[in-house]
Design a protein around this motif. Structure first.
Motif, PDB file in Angstrom:
ATOM      1  N   VAL A 117      10.581  -1.218  10.369  1.00 23.74           N
ATOM      2  CA  VAL A 117       9.902  -0.009   9.917  1.00 23.74           C
ATOM      3  C   VAL A 117       9.401  -0.243   8.498  1.00 23.74           C
ATOM      4  CG1 VAL A 117      10.089   2.472   9.516  1.00 23.74           C
ATOM      5  CG2 VAL A 117      11.484   1.393  11.300  1.00 23.74           C
ATOM      6  N   ALA A 118       8.207   0.262   8.195  1.00 24.03           N
ATOM      7  CA  ALA A 118       7.671   0.238   6.835  1.00 24.03           C
ATOM      8  C   ALA A 118       7.197   1.634   6.479  1.00 24.03           C
ATOM      9  CB  ALA A 118       6.511  -0.755   6.716  1.00 24.03           C
ATOM     10  N   THR A 119       7.593   2.115   5.306  1.00 22.11           N
ATOM     11  CA  THR A 119       7.069   3.386   4.803  1.00 22.11           C
ATOM     12  C   THR A 119       6.138   3.091   3.641  1.00 22.11           C
ATOM     13  OG1 THR A 119       8.911   3.728   3.247  1.00 22.11           O
ATOM     14  CG2 THR A 119       9.167   4.597   5.488  1.00 22.11           C
ATOM     15  N   MET A 120       5.125   3.948   3.447  1.00 22.22           N
ATOM     16  CA  MET A 120       4.138   3.698   2.403  1.00 22.22           C
ATOM     17  C   MET A 120       3.732   5.003   1.738  1.00 22.22           C
ATOM     18  SD  MET A 120       1.615   0.762   4.046  1.00 22.22           S
ATOM     19  CE  MET A 120       0.792   1.895   5.170  1.00 22.22           C
ATOM     20  N   ASN A 121       3.365   4.909   0.459  1.00 21.44           N
ATOM     21  CA  ASN A 121       2.721   5.995  -0.271  1.00 21.44           C
ATOM     22  C   ASN A 121       1.453   5.445  -0.899  1.00 21.44           C
ATOM     23  OD1 ASN A 121       4.142   8.628  -0.125  1.00 21.44           O
ATOM     24  ND2 ASN A 121       5.898   7.390  -0.758  1.00 21.44           N
ATOM     25  N   ARG A 122       0.547   6.307  -1.331  1.00 23.75           N
ATOM     26  CA  ARG A 122      -0.775   5.793  -1.681  1.00 23.75           C
ATOM     27  C   ARG A 122      -1.203   6.067  -3.125  1.00 23.75           C
ATOM     28  NH1 ARG A 122      -5.246   9.793   1.165  1.00 23.75           N
ATOM     29  NH2 ARG A 122      -4.549  11.730   0.226  1.00 23.75           N
ATOM     30  N   ALA A 123      -0.246   6.361  -4.022  1.00 23.02           N
ATOM     31  CA  ALA A 123      -0.630   6.624  -5.407  1.00 23.02           C
ATOM     32  C   ALA A 123      -1.369   5.432  -6.006  1.00 23.02           C
ATOM     33  CB  ALA A 123       0.608   6.961  -6.239  1.00 23.02           C
ATOM     34  N   HIS A 124      -0.872   4.231  -5.738  1.00 21.32           N
ATOM     35  CA  HIS A 124      -1.504   3.001  -6.214  1.00 21.32           C
ATOM     36  C   HIS A 124      -1.369   1.944  -5.126  1.00 21.32           C
ATOM     37  CE1 HIS A 124      -1.522   4.879 -10.152  1.00 21.32           C
ATOM     38  NE2 HIS A 124      -0.215   5.042 -10.070  1.00 21.32           N
ATOM     39  N   SER A 125      -2.113   0.860  -5.252  1.00 20.40           N
ATOM     40  CA  SER A 125      -2.105  -0.178  -4.223  1.00 20.40           C
ATOM     41  C   SER A 125      -0.780  -0.925  -4.157  1.00 20.40           C
ATOM     42  CB  SER A 125      -3.241  -1.174  -4.473  1.00 20.40           C
ATOM     43  OG  SER A 125      -3.109  -1.795  -5.746  1.00 20.40           O
ATOM     44  N   THR A 126       0.090  -0.760  -5.164  1.00 19.74           N
ATOM     45  CA  THR A 126       1.402  -1.392  -5.107  1.00 19.74           C
ATOM     46  C   THR A 126       2.406  -0.584  -4.289  1.00 19.74           C
ATOM     47  OG1 THR A 126       1.871  -0.361  -7.250  1.00 19.74           O
ATOM     48  CG2 THR A 126       1.167  -2.667  -7.269  1.00 19.74           C
ATOM     49  N   HIS A 127       1.923   0.458  -3.604  1.00 25.98           N
ATOM     50  CA  HIS A 127       2.804   1.296  -2.805  1.00 25.98           C
ATOM     51  C   HIS A 127       2.365   1.388  -1.347  1.00 25.98           C
ATOM     52  CE1 HIS A 127       4.967   2.895  -6.378  1.00 25.98           C
ATOM     53  NE2 HIS A 127       3.815   2.618  -6.964  1.00 25.98           N
ATOM     54  N   TYR A 128       1.297   0.691  -0.979  1.00 27.25           N
ATOM     55  CA  TYR A 128       0.847   0.720   0.411  1.00 27.25           C
ATOM     56  C   TYR A 128       0.099  -0.570   0.728  1.00 27.25           C
ATOM     57  CZ  TYR A 128      -3.872   1.809  -1.293  1.00 27.25           C
ATOM     58  OH  TYR A 128      -5.095   1.769  -1.922  1.00 27.25           O
ATOM     59  N   SER A 129      -0.152  -0.787   2.004  1.00 22.56           N
ATOM     60  CA  SER A 129      -0.878  -1.964   2.453  1.00 22.56           C
ATOM     61  C   SER A 129      -1.949  -1.555   3.451  1.00 22.56           C
ATOM     62  CB  SER A 129       0.079  -2.967   3.114  1.00 22.56           C
ATOM     63  OG  SER A 129      -0.639  -4.035   3.704  1.00 22.56           O
ATOM     64  N   LEU A 130      -3.112  -2.146   3.304  1.00 25.24           N
ATOM     65  CA  LEU A 130      -4.183  -1.946   4.289  1.00 25.24           C
ATOM     66  C   LEU A 130      -4.061  -2.930   5.445  1.00 25.24           C
ATOM     67  CD1 LEU A 130      -7.234  -1.376   1.898  1.00 25.24           C
ATOM     68  CD2 LEU A 130      -5.899   0.353   3.146  1.00 25.24           C
ATOM     69  N   SER A 131      -3.176  -3.917   5.279  1.00 28.00           N
ATOM     70  CA  SER A 131      -3.002  -4.920   6.337  1.00 28.00           C
ATOM     71  C   SER A 131      -1.525  -5.234   6.506  1.00 28.00           C
ATOM     72  CB  SER A 131      -3.779  -6.197   5.992  1.00 28.00           C
ATOM     73  OG  SER A 131      -3.392  -6.685   4.704  1.00 28.00           O
ATOM     74  N   PRO A 132      -0.737  -4.269   6.960  1.00 29.74           N
ATOM     75  CA  PRO A 132       0.688  -4.532   7.170  1.00 29.74           C
ATOM     76  C   PRO A 132       0.911  -5.597   8.231  1.00 29.74           C
ATOM     77  CG  PRO A 132       0.056  -2.428   8.140  1.00 29.74           C
ATOM     78  CD  PRO A 132      -1.113  -2.900   7.345  1.00 29.74           C
TER      79      PRO A 132
END
Length: 285
Positions: free
Chosen positions: A106-121
């Motif tokens: 499982v991966a959780t993500m937030n989108r405040a900055h690019s260091t908190h999410y991935s466009l290519s998990p």
């Protein structure tokens, strides 16, 4: 992989702290932590899965021979690798810069900055949970069970680059396993309301951003931690010793004990939780 003797000693040390202080009010709250779950349809649990174990949640029966503990690995920035006793792995604020060595289930993500999410998990991840909705301003809701782990979320707001408010742009993710409730505050930008705290319910471990600028300021973060009344706090999202120490120095010594560890891995059980709110600083990998 069983925890090292050093990690077990740390658990015993935390238990000793718990014996030295009176339990916090949060310890007396309901066994099932997030009230968010109560909004979901009732689940029918077969009688065979209701072991007669004091304090045991029927949704998470104790598996014979499996210890009731959770392993937390601080990877860096806002990313932890959480592993349950049943082998379920979660990477928090999964991104393209700071990743664990293993592919989590499982991966959780937030989108405040690019260091908190991935466009290519990584395509091997079974469940990718975004902390925001694809419909701007609308909250996203997660209610997921994977093995011996339950995951839910509480939507919160974020700031944009102009200082405006992005409604429901972040999520506090809550993880429950081994009768422990862990809250990852994500990129929290504001204080929690009484309704927020009530919805979260009993939180045993808080993974808290303490940079004091990009997220909530230091005084605000301490106010949040006091409101949650959690036994254990692990700082994250600090960029250097100066920002970390600014947070630690503002903590009230009478209200929070502070421990520093040399290992980024921590094994926690309900029995090892301290009675007095305790901050444990884990080094980044």
């Amino acid at each position: 992989m069983p925890p090292s003797p050093r990690l077990r000693h740390l658990c015993f040390a935390l238990a000793a702290i718990g014996l030295a202080f009176a339990a916090t009010p949060a310890a007396a709250q309901a066994d099932r932590c997030p009230k968010l779950v109560a909004q979901a349809p009732a689940r029918i649990i077969p009688a065979a899965f209701r072991p007669d174990v004091p304090g045991q949640s029927p949704l998470f029966p104790l598996v014979a021979g499996v210890p009731k503990e959770v392993t937390l690995n601080y990877i860096g920035h806002s990313t932890f690798l959480i592993e349950t006793a049943g082998g379920v792995t979660v990477a928090t604020d999964y991104n393209d810069y700071v990743r664990p060595d293993v592919v989590p289930r499982v991966a959780t993500m937030n989108r405040a900055h690019s260091t908190h999410y991935s466009l290519s998990p990584d395509p091997g991840i079974e469940h990718v949970l975004k902390g925001w909705s694809d419909t701007p301003g609308q909250p996203v809701r997660h209610d997921l069970e994977v093995g011996d782990l339950w995951i839910g979320n509480l939507p919160t707001n974020t700031r944009d680059w102009e200082g405006g408010t992005v409604r429901n742009g972040n999520s506090i993710f809550v993880f429950r396993a081994a009768d422990l409730c862990i809250a990852h505050l994500g990129h929290l930008h504001h204080l929690l309301t009484e309704d927020d705290v009530a919805a979260l319910g009993r939180i045993d471990i808080v993974l808290a951003p303490v940079d004091g600028s990009y997220t909530l300021d230091v005084d605000g973060m301490i106010e949040v931690l006091k409101a949650l009344e959690s036994p254990l706090v692990i700082p994250m999202h600090y960029f250097n010793e100066a920002t970390l120490n600014a947070f630690l120095n503002r903590l009230g010594a009478r209200e929070f004990a502070v421990m520093r560890d040399t290992d980024p891995t921590l094994v926690v059980s309900r029995e090892s939780l301290p009675g007095k709110p305790t901050v444990i600083v884990l080094p980044q990998r």
